[in-house]
Design a protein around this motif. Structure first.
Motif, PDB file in Angstrom:
ATOM      1  N   GLY A  17      98.196  -0.506 -22.017  1.00 51.68           N
ATOM      2  CA  GLY A  17      99.542  -0.976 -22.350  1.00 51.68           C
ATOM      3  C   GLY A  17      99.784  -1.081 -23.836  1.00 51.68           C
ATOM      4  N   LYS A  18     100.614  -2.060 -24.207  1.00 50.28           N
ATOM      5  CA  LYS A  18     101.072  -2.061 -25.603  1.00 50.28           C
ATOM      6  C   LYS A  18     100.068  -2.710 -26.555  1.00 50.28           C
ATOM      7  CE  LYS A  18     104.258  -6.070 -25.212  1.00 50.28           C
ATOM      8  NZ  LYS A  18     103.326  -6.871 -24.473  1.00 50.28           N
ATOM      9  N   ASN A  19      99.087  -3.397 -26.033  1.00 50.54           N
ATOM     10  CA  ASN A  19      98.144  -4.065 -26.927  1.00 50.54           C
ATOM     11  C   ASN A  19      96.736  -3.462 -26.859  1.00 50.54           C
ATOM     12  OD1 ASN A  19     100.105  -5.867 -27.815  1.00 50.54           O
ATOM     13  ND2 ASN A  19      99.721  -7.248 -26.097  1.00 50.54           N
ATOM     14  N   TYR A  20      96.125  -3.405 -28.029  1.00 45.90           N
ATOM     15  CA  TYR A  20      94.725  -2.985 -28.178  1.00 45.90           C
ATOM     16  C   TYR A  20      93.839  -3.947 -27.379  1.00 45.90           C
ATOM     17  CZ  TYR A  20      90.581  -2.174 -31.273  1.00 45.90           C
ATOM     18  OH  TYR A  20      89.352  -1.879 -31.817  1.00 45.90           O
ATOM     19  N   SER A  21      92.901  -3.393 -26.628  1.00 45.01           N
ATOM     20  CA  SER A  21      92.075  -4.262 -25.772  1.00 45.01           C
ATOM     21  C   SER A  21      90.624  -3.780 -25.754  1.00 45.01           C
ATOM     22  CB  SER A  21      92.620  -4.254 -24.335  1.00 45.01           C
ATOM     23  OG  SER A  21      92.268  -3.028 -23.705  1.00 45.01           O
ATOM     24  N   ILE A  22      89.799  -4.515 -25.019  1.00 43.11           N
ATOM     25  CA  ILE A  22      88.389  -4.109 -24.901  1.00 43.11           C
ATOM     26  C   ILE A  22      88.240  -2.755 -24.206  1.00 43.11           C
ATOM     27  CG2 ILE A  22      87.303  -6.373 -25.120  1.00 43.11           C
ATOM     28  CD1 ILE A  22      87.194  -6.562 -22.056  1.00 43.11           C
ATOM     29  N   ALA A  23      89.252  -2.317 -23.475  1.00 45.05           N
ATOM     30  CA  ALA A  23      89.181  -0.972 -22.871  1.00 45.05           C
ATOM     31  C   ALA A  23      89.223   0.094 -23.970  1.00 45.05           C
ATOM     32  CB  ALA A  23      90.331  -0.773 -21.884  1.00 45.05           C
ATOM     33  N   ASP A  24      90.047  -0.127 -24.991  1.00 46.36           N
ATOM     34  CA  ASP A  24      90.096   0.820 -26.122  1.00 46.36           C
ATOM     35  C   ASP A  24      88.788   0.768 -26.904  1.00 46.36           C
ATOM     36  OD1 ASP A  24      93.014   1.612 -25.944  1.00 46.36           O
ATOM     37  OD2 ASP A  24      93.220  -0.557 -26.151  1.00 46.36           O
ATOM     38  N   ILE A  25      88.277  -0.446 -27.097  1.00 48.53           N
ATOM     39  CA  ILE A  25      87.035  -0.596 -27.873  1.00 48.53           C
ATOM     40  C   ILE A  25      85.893   0.130 -27.160  1.00 48.53           C
ATOM     41  CG2 ILE A  25      85.318  -2.301 -28.688  1.00 48.53           C
ATOM     42  CD1 ILE A  25      87.697  -4.225 -29.185  1.00 48.53           C
ATOM     43  N   ALA A  26      85.881   0.070 -25.823  1.00 45.95           N
ATOM     44  CA  ALA A  26      84.824   0.738 -25.056  1.00 45.95           C
ATOM     45  C   ALA A  26      84.948   2.261 -25.123  1.00 45.95           C
ATOM     46  CB  ALA A  26      84.883   0.280 -23.594  1.00 45.95           C
ATOM     47  N   THR A  27      86.172   2.757 -25.154  1.00 46.03           N
ATOM     48  CA  THR A  27      86.389   4.209 -25.046  1.00 46.03           C
ATOM     49  C   THR A  27      86.306   4.911 -26.401  1.00 46.03           C
ATOM     50  OG1 THR A  27      87.806   3.752 -23.146  1.00 46.03           O
ATOM     51  CG2 THR A  27      88.009   5.940 -24.121  1.00 46.03           C
ATOM     52  N   PHE A  28      86.733   4.210 -27.450  1.00 45.49           N
ATOM     53  CA  PHE A  28      86.836   4.849 -28.762  1.00 45.49           C
ATOM     54  C   PHE A  28      85.545   5.548 -29.232  1.00 45.49           C
ATOM     55  CE2 PHE A  28      86.357   4.828 -33.324  1.00 45.49           C
ATOM     56  CZ  PHE A  28      87.452   5.587 -33.710  1.00 45.49           C
ATOM     57  N   PRO A  29      84.390   4.869 -29.192  1.00 44.84           N
ATOM     58  CA  PRO A  29      83.187   5.539 -29.739  1.00 44.84           C
ATOM     59  C   PRO A  29      82.797   6.806 -28.975  1.00 44.84           C
ATOM     60  CG  PRO A  29      82.795   3.186 -29.397  1.00 44.84           C
ATOM     61  CD  PRO A  29      84.091   3.506 -28.727  1.00 44.84           C
ATOM     62  N   TRP A  30      83.233   6.934 -27.736  1.00 45.37           N
ATOM     63  CA  TRP A  30      82.962   8.151 -26.980  1.00 45.37           C
ATOM     64  C   TRP A  30      83.850   9.300 -27.454  1.00 45.37           C
ATOM     65  CZ3 TRP A  30      78.860   9.207 -24.170  1.00 45.37           C
ATOM     66  CH2 TRP A  30      78.067   8.122 -23.794  1.00 45.37           C
ATOM     67  N   ILE A  31      85.103   9.004 -27.715  1.00 47.12           N
ATOM     68  CA  ILE A  31      86.006  10.061 -28.204  1.00 47.12           C
ATOM     69  C   ILE A  31      85.630  10.427 -29.653  1.00 47.12           C
ATOM     70  CG2 ILE A  31      88.438  10.719 -28.575  1.00 47.12           C
ATOM     71  CD1 ILE A  31      87.579  10.403 -25.597  1.00 47.12           C
ATOM     72  N   ALA A  32      85.015   9.466 -30.334  1.00 51.92           N
ATOM     73  CA  ALA A  32      84.575   9.750 -31.713  1.00 51.92           C
ATOM     74  C   ALA A  32      83.501  10.846 -31.771  1.00 51.92           C
ATOM     75  CB  ALA A  32      84.056   8.473 -32.372  1.00 51.92           C
ATOM     76  N   ARG A  33      82.910  11.166 -30.635  1.00 51.55           N
ATOM     77  CA  ARG A  33      81.955  12.280 -30.584  1.00 51.55           C
ATOM     78  C   ARG A  33      82.680  13.605 -30.296  1.00 51.55           C
ATOM     79  NH1 ARG A  33      77.436  10.122 -32.433  1.00 51.55           N
ATOM     80  NH2 ARG A  33      75.788   9.503 -30.993  1.00 51.55           N
ATOM     81  N   HIS A  34      83.971  13.674 -30.643  1.00 55.48           N
ATOM     82  CA  HIS A  34      84.778  14.827 -30.216  1.00 55.48           C
ATOM     83  C   HIS A  34      84.248  16.168 -30.738  1.00 55.48           C
ATOM     84  CE1 HIS A  34      86.962  15.024 -34.088  1.00 55.48           C
ATOM     85  NE2 HIS A  34      86.910  13.711 -34.068  1.00 55.48           N
ATOM     86  N   ALA A  35      83.582  16.153 -31.886  1.00 56.32           N
ATOM     87  CA  ALA A  35      83.073  17.441 -32.399  1.00 56.32           C
ATOM     88  C   ALA A  35      82.023  18.004 -31.429  1.00 56.32           C
ATOM     89  CB  ALA A  35      82.479  17.253 -33.785  1.00 56.32           C
TER      90      ALA A  35
END
Ligand SMILES: N[C@@H](CCC(=O)N[C@@H](CS)C(=O)NCC(=O)O)C(=O)O
Length: 208
Positions: free
Chosen positions: A149-167
């Motif tokens: 939804g509209k607010n940053y949450s622990i779901a984003d924190i959990a997912t972000f480092p995985w997408i950071a491996r995008h290369a």
């Protein structure tokens, strides 16, 4: 004081980012997976499946393993990134990360990045699953600023480092407009930058 048992992987980074976000005092104890330190009896007492991350909250004399459970624990303790009225949705996206996004991208890393040429089936299967995840996340984020939804949450924190491996994923994050937007917003957060470089090696968040 929280003690974080850490290796420099996406699962480890989830917790260092969270600790930076909530500004808790913490210290890192590195578990060197290449030296099999995860199998030491002392570590298995707090992480029975021999996996990082794990934490000990020395003040409250509580330990926790599994990154999703740790994020919930820290969110409840700090009162941040886990709004009571939005918990059903946050839980769904947190579990999507724990059950699908992390494990599937992890397999894609194994076949495509670390062991190319060893299994055509494995490479093709997890490449296709990873692409589908990018597409589905992109579609979801076309209607939602953050995952829940509209607010940053622990779901984003959990997912972000995985997408950071995008290369490593080789899928072309920049072609996924909404996922890129989400990634860039989170990349700019000071706590995320600090938590991403938890070992203070000067590690930068990969750009899109
Ligand atoms: N579902 C677990 C996964 C943790 C995990 O896979 N940790 C890996 C490093 S990223 C690990 O410790 N592997 C060592 C091993 O399995 O021996 C979580 O989210 O905490």
């Amino acid at each position: 004081m929280i003690e974080l048992f850490y290796s420099n992987t996406p699962n480890g980074k989830k917790i260092s980012i969270m600790l930076e976000e909530i500004k808790f005092e913490y210290k890192i104890t590195v578990i060197d997976l290449s030296k099999k330190e995860q199998f030491k009896d002392s570590f298995r007492k707090i992480s029975p499946l021999s996996k990082i991350p794990a934490i000990i909250d020395h003040k409250n004399k509580v330990s926790s393993f599994q990154s999703g459970a740790i994020l919930i624990y820290l969110a409840e303790l700090s009162g941040k990134f886990y709004e009571v009225e939005n918990r059903n949705l946050i839980n769904q996206w947190l579990m999507a990360q724990m059950g699908d996004i992390g494990p599937m991208l992890g397999q894609h890393h194994q076949f495509h990045h670390y062991n190319p040429g060893k299994s055509k089936f494995g490479e093709e299967r997890y490449f296709a699953i990873a692409k589908r995840l990018y597409k589905d996340l992109d579609e979801h984020l076309s209607n939602s600023i953050f995952l829940a939804g509209k607010n940053y949450s622990i779901a984003d924190i959990a997912t972000f480092p995985w997408i950071a491996r995008h290369a490593w994923h080789d899928i072309g994050l920049k072609n996924y407009k909404n996922l890129s937007r989400w990634y860039k917003i989170i990349s700019k957060r000071e706590a995320v930058k600090k938590g991403f470089d938890a070992l203070k090696n000067g590690e930068k968040i990969p750009e899109v």
